[in-house]
Design a protein around this motif. Structure first.
Motif, PDB file in Angstrom:
ATOM      1  N   PRO A  60       0.836  -1.208   0.000  1.00  0.00           N
ATOM      2  CA  PRO A  60       0.000   0.000   0.000  1.00  0.00           C
ATOM      3  C   PRO A  60       0.870   1.258   0.000  1.00  0.00           C
ATOM      4  O   PRO A  60       2.036   1.226   0.390  1.00  0.00           O
ATOM      5  CB  PRO A  60      -0.795  -0.109   1.301  1.00  0.00           C
ATOM      6  CG  PRO A  60      -0.009  -1.017   2.161  1.00  0.00           C
ATOM      7  CD  PRO A  60       0.731  -1.950   1.249  1.00  0.00           C
ATOM      8  N   TYR A  71       2.487   4.555   1.179  1.00  0.00           N
ATOM      9  CA  TYR A  71       2.933   5.080   2.471  1.00  0.00           C
ATOM     10  C   TYR A  71       3.035   6.589   2.338  1.00  0.00           C
ATOM     11  O   TYR A  71       3.866   7.090   1.596  1.00  0.00           O
ATOM     12  CB  TYR A  71       4.290   4.451   2.807  1.00  0.00           C
ATOM     13  CG  TYR A  71       4.790   4.690   4.194  1.00  0.00           C
ATOM     14  CD1 TYR A  71       4.121   4.176   5.303  1.00  0.00           C
ATOM     15  CD2 TYR A  71       5.946   5.419   4.408  1.00  0.00           C
ATOM     16  CE1 TYR A  71       4.597   4.380   6.575  1.00  0.00           C
ATOM     17  CE2 TYR A  71       6.425   5.624   5.680  1.00  0.00           C
ATOM     18  CZ  TYR A  71       5.749   5.104   6.760  1.00  0.00           C
ATOM     19  OH  TYR A  71       6.225   5.312   8.031  1.00  0.00           O
ATOM     20  N   VAL A 115      -0.237  11.372   6.917  1.00  0.00           N
ATOM     21  CA  VAL A 115      -1.617  11.290   7.409  1.00  0.00           C
ATOM     22  C   VAL A 115      -1.682  12.023   8.744  1.00  0.00           C
ATOM     23  O   VAL A 115      -0.750  11.956   9.539  1.00  0.00           O
ATOM     24  CB  VAL A 115      -2.057   9.818   7.598  1.00  0.00           C
ATOM     25  CG1 VAL A 115      -3.438   9.720   8.205  1.00  0.00           C
ATOM     26  CG2 VAL A 115      -2.001   9.062   6.300  1.00  0.00           C
ATOM     27  N   PHE A 146      -3.420  12.182  12.365  1.00  0.00           N
ATOM     28  CA  PHE A 146      -4.221  11.457  13.344  1.00  0.00           C
ATOM     29  C   PHE A 146      -4.729  12.483  14.348  1.00  0.00           C
ATOM     30  O   PHE A 146      -3.961  13.287  14.866  1.00  0.00           O
ATOM     31  CB  PHE A 146      -3.394  10.384  14.047  1.00  0.00           C
ATOM     32  CG  PHE A 146      -3.110   9.202  13.175  1.00  0.00           C
ATOM     33  CD1 PHE A 146      -3.999   8.144  13.113  1.00  0.00           C
ATOM     34  CD2 PHE A 146      -1.967   9.150  12.403  1.00  0.00           C
ATOM     35  CE1 PHE A 146      -3.752   7.059  12.304  1.00  0.00           C
ATOM     36  CE2 PHE A 146      -1.706   8.065  11.589  1.00  0.00           C
ATOM     37  CZ  PHE A 146      -2.610   7.017  11.544  1.00  0.00           C
ATOM     38  N   ARG A 153       3.480   9.480   9.032  1.00  0.00           N
ATOM     39  CA  ARG A 153       3.300   8.716   7.799  1.00  0.00           C
ATOM     40  C   ARG A 153       2.637   7.392   8.131  1.00  0.00           C
ATOM     41  O   ARG A 153       2.909   6.796   9.163  1.00  0.00           O
ATOM     42  CB  ARG A 153       4.649   8.497   7.124  1.00  0.00           C
ATOM     43  CG  ARG A 153       5.262   9.826   6.666  1.00  0.00           C
ATOM     44  CD  ARG A 153       6.601   9.664   6.024  1.00  0.00           C
ATOM     45  NE  ARG A 153       6.611   8.734   4.900  1.00  0.00           N
ATOM     46  CZ  ARG A 153       6.339   9.058   3.639  1.00  0.00           C
ATOM     47  NH1 ARG A 153       6.041  10.285   3.335  1.00  0.00           N
ATOM     48  NH2 ARG A 153       6.388   8.146   2.688  1.00  0.00           N
ATOM     49  N   SER A 154       1.746   6.947   7.239  1.00  0.00           N
ATOM     50  CA  SER A 154       0.994   5.723   7.477  1.00  0.00           C
ATOM     51  C   SER A 154       0.469   5.175   6.164  1.00  0.00           C
ATOM     52  O   SER A 154       0.438   5.873   5.154  1.00  0.00           O
ATOM     53  CB  SER A 154      -0.175   6.008   8.421  1.00  0.00           C
ATOM     54  OG  SER A 154      -0.957   4.859   8.625  1.00  0.00           O
ATOM     55  N   THR A 155       0.032   3.929   6.206  1.00  0.00           N
ATOM     56  CA  THR A 155      -0.628   3.323   5.046  1.00  0.00           C
ATOM     57  C   THR A 155      -2.142   3.432   5.163  1.00  0.00           C
ATOM     58  O   THR A 155      -2.855   3.059   4.240  1.00  0.00           O
ATOM     59  CB  THR A 155      -0.249   1.842   4.903  1.00  0.00           C
ATOM     60  OG1 THR A 155      -0.604   1.154   6.099  1.00  0.00           O
ATOM     61  CG2 THR A 155       1.240   1.694   4.644  1.00  0.00           C
ATOM     62  N   ARG A 156      -2.646   3.935   6.299  1.00  0.00           N
ATOM     63  CA  ARG A 156      -4.090   4.125   6.482  1.00  0.00           C
ATOM     64  C   ARG A 156      -4.597   5.176   5.515  1.00  0.00           C
ATOM     65  O   ARG A 156      -3.894   6.119   5.179  1.00  0.00           O
ATOM     66  CB  ARG A 156      -4.401   4.584   7.910  1.00  0.00           C
ATOM     67  CG  ARG A 156      -4.078   3.605   9.006  1.00  0.00           C
ATOM     68  CD  ARG A 156      -5.162   2.565   9.228  1.00  0.00           C
ATOM     69  NE  ARG A 156      -6.496   3.063   9.256  1.00  0.00           N
ATOM     70  CZ  ARG A 156      -7.227   3.252  10.346  1.00  0.00           C
ATOM     71  NH1 ARG A 156      -6.726   3.004  11.524  1.00  0.00           N
ATOM     72  NH2 ARG A 156      -8.469   3.685  10.256  1.00  0.00           N
ATOM     73  N   THR A 157      -5.836   5.022   5.100  1.00  0.00           N
ATOM     74  CA  THR A 157      -6.436   5.985   4.180  1.00  0.00           C
ATOM     75  C   THR A 157      -7.737   6.509   4.777  1.00  0.00           C
ATOM     76  O   THR A 157      -8.322   5.886   5.665  1.00  0.00           O
ATOM     77  CB  THR A 157      -6.736   5.345   2.816  1.00  0.00           C
ATOM     78  OG1 THR A 157      -7.634   4.247   3.013  1.00  0.00           O
ATOM     79  CG2 THR A 157      -5.470   4.852   2.154  1.00  0.00           C
ATOM     80  N   SER A 158      -8.174   7.644   4.262  1.00  0.00           N
ATOM     81  CA  SER A 158      -9.413   8.246   4.720  1.00  0.00           C
ATOM     82  C   SER A 158      -9.976   9.116   3.604  1.00  0.00           C
ATOM     83  O   SER A 158      -9.230   9.696   2.809  1.00  0.00           O
ATOM     84  CB  SER A 158      -9.155   9.093   5.965  1.00  0.00           C
ATOM     85  OG  SER A 158     -10.330   9.753   6.365  1.00  0.00           O
ATOM     86  N   ILE A 211      -7.515  10.871  10.244  1.00  0.00           N
ATOM     87  CA  ILE A 211      -8.085   9.683  10.871  1.00  0.00           C
ATOM     88  C   ILE A 211      -8.332  10.018  12.329  1.00  0.00           C
ATOM     89  O   ILE A 211      -7.411  10.420  13.049  1.00  0.00           O
ATOM     90  CB  ILE A 211      -7.137   8.472  10.735  1.00  0.00           C
ATOM     91  CG1 ILE A 211      -6.951   8.148   9.258  1.00  0.00           C
ATOM     92  CG2 ILE A 211      -7.666   7.281  11.510  1.00  0.00           C
ATOM     93  CD1 ILE A 211      -5.946   7.087   8.970  1.00  0.00           C
ATOM     94  N   ILE A 217      -8.969   9.158  16.155  1.00  0.00           N
ATOM     95  CA  ILE A 217      -8.616   8.081  17.073  1.00  0.00           C
ATOM     96  C   ILE A 217      -9.217   8.387  18.439  1.00  0.00           C
ATOM     97  O   ILE A 217      -9.525   9.530  18.760  1.00  0.00           O
ATOM     98  CB  ILE A 217      -7.086   7.891  17.172  1.00  0.00           C
ATOM     99  CG1 ILE A 217      -6.395   9.195  17.560  1.00  0.00           C
ATOM    100  CG2 ILE A 217      -6.538   7.364  15.866  1.00  0.00           C
ATOM    101  CD1 ILE A 217      -4.901   9.075  17.755  1.00  0.00           C
TER     102      ILE A 217
END
Length: 87
Positions: A7, A9, A12, A14, A26-31, A46, A48
């Motif tokens: 995915p 990178y 992002v 939070f 940095r993250s592989t999470r998406t929104s 994102i 939390i």
């Protein structure tokens, strides 16, 4: 290493709404939602529930359990004699 299986990178944000605290990493999470950051760019956000700003361990609001004397308290409560001393 195989290509095109990892995915993306990317940066992002939070956001901890309970503590009004956000951080950019940095993250592989998406929104689908985005937020404008201090540098003027838009980043995916994102939400939390717990972060270092709201977790009791990091804020100093953690309760410490008193474990000293638990064995003695148990013995007093249930009438058990103390351990015999070896000669």
């Amino acid at each position: 290493m195989r290509t095109d299986i990892h995915p993306e990178y990317r940066p992002v944000v939070f956001r901890d709404a309970s503590a009004n605290f956000s951080f950019l990493t940095r993250s592989t999470r998406t929104s689908d939602r985005t937020v404008a950051w201090d540098d003027g760019q838009e980043y995916p956000v994102i939400d939390i529930e717990v972060s270092s700003a709201s977790h009791p361990f990091y804020t100093g609001r953690a309760t410490v359990l008193d474990t000293a004397g638990r064995v003695e308290k148990f013995r007093r409560r249930y009438g058990m004699p103390s351990a015999p001393v070896a000669d």
